[in-house]
Design a protein around this motif. Sequence first.
Motif, PDB file in Angstrom:
ATOM      1  N   ARG A  61       0.845  -1.197   0.000  1.00  0.00           N
ATOM      2  CA  ARG A  61       0.000   0.000   0.000  1.00  0.00           C
ATOM      3  C   ARG A  61       0.883   1.250   0.000  1.00  0.00           C
ATOM      4  O   ARG A  61       2.066   1.185   0.315  1.00  0.00           O
ATOM      5  CB  ARG A  61      -0.924  -0.004   1.220  1.00  0.00           C
ATOM      6  N   HIS A  92      -2.732   1.794  -5.914  1.00  0.00           N
ATOM      7  CA  HIS A  92      -3.586   0.648  -5.632  1.00  0.00           C
ATOM      8  C   HIS A  92      -3.870  -0.181  -6.881  1.00  0.00           C
ATOM      9  O   HIS A  92      -4.139  -1.378  -6.788  1.00  0.00           O
ATOM     10  CB  HIS A  92      -4.894   1.108  -4.993  1.00  0.00           C
ATOM     11  N   ARG A 106      -1.381  -2.793  -7.092  1.00  0.00           N
ATOM     12  CA  ARG A 106      -1.699  -3.835  -6.109  1.00  0.00           C
ATOM     13  C   ARG A 106      -2.706  -4.808  -6.698  1.00  0.00           C
ATOM     14  O   ARG A 106      -2.576  -6.027  -6.554  1.00  0.00           O
ATOM     15  CB  ARG A 106      -2.234  -3.165  -4.845  1.00  0.00           C
TER      16      ARG A 106
END
Length: 411
Positions: free
Chosen positions: A261, A356, A359
């Motif tokens: 993160r 993100h 991710r």
Amino acid sequence: MFAQLFKRASAVARHSTAPFAEERIRYLNYCVHRGDSYWSVRRKAHDLLWIAQRLQHRNNLRVTVDQVRSLVVDRERTSGPRLDLPTTRRRLIANACTWIRFLGSLREPIEHIPFGSRLDEYADWAKQERGLSDATIDRFRRNVRQFLKWYGPLGRPLSSVRATDIDGYLAFGRDRGWSRVTVSNTVDALRAFFRFGGQQGWCNTHLANAIPRPRIYALEGLPTGPSWPDVQRLLATLNTLRPADVRDRAILMLFAIYALRESEVANLRLEDIDWQHDQLNIHRAKRGKAQVYPLLPSVGNAIVRYLRSVRRNGKHREVFLTLVSPFRPLSLSGLYDIVSYRLKSLNIQSPHYGPHCLRHACGTRLVTEGLTLKEIGDHLGHRRTASTRTYAKVNLPGLREVAAFDLGELA
């Protein structure tokens, strides 16, 4: 100081006898100490001399940003810097404000937030009593602050907030294009804030339960991120000698390979990298404890290259710092800007362009590699398996197996 920057005696005398010489010397010494280059300090000395000469009629440097801007923007050029160039004006304003702020004399504009003390009380309680992460508290603060700024001009006390007021605020947000998820996040923040307020007695105790929340269906969306070939293309373009590319490549590898993160990369410290055992110690933002990862050679080499050739040594222990003085840890917004700029510059298509999305790209790749949801959840640092279930929807081979299941005699 001036004798170290300028060789000509006339230049040294001009800087030494100009107004606020002691204040300028203090700041320039600070710049040298923090690692500014010789030419950077010399440039700042010239700019501060020009600013000081225009402030000489003042007894002190207690000025606002607007007053500094007026010195640069509203004055016709007679001598000195090229004020007709926007870049020059921005540099002069930035250097002047940084200098005066360093001296503690800049009169910063204060944003008035109605009922701001109540918001501070809630944030302290959420941190100390509930143990919420800093990222969650910041998100709640932003949402509640926007509501308070909308409600404040109505001229009523916080105890008079009604559910219809919040309905009006949410309608105002929808008119501005808020999605259901944005409305839902806002409602969550307002419920938490007013629930605390009800406990403290400065608002209606039933207000929090009266705030309607839009229906959000579990796992209704897909993980949104670039394809893995696009991620590989992104990393390949950064394999250069440019300092920004060297630093950004290490950052993007942590996002894409370890699915970290923003806050986890921003808070990564030098001591979190165990070079002897080739391990990364990541302090997970939501788990509240460290998680150990093997340090891949490619990632380790990228970090070493950055540490040796780009990163400035200083007092900060965070791994990733800004490239220009003052050299300080990268902020969350700075990391967002890095990822967004790099993705858009390659015209990589993605619903979202922040860290993100990388991710999600990592999670989707792990699914296609055949890892179980438990293994993926552990890699992503999820606290609950429910958070990982959404990746089952991007497992197309598995879904095809389900669709092709032969019912035999029941068919």
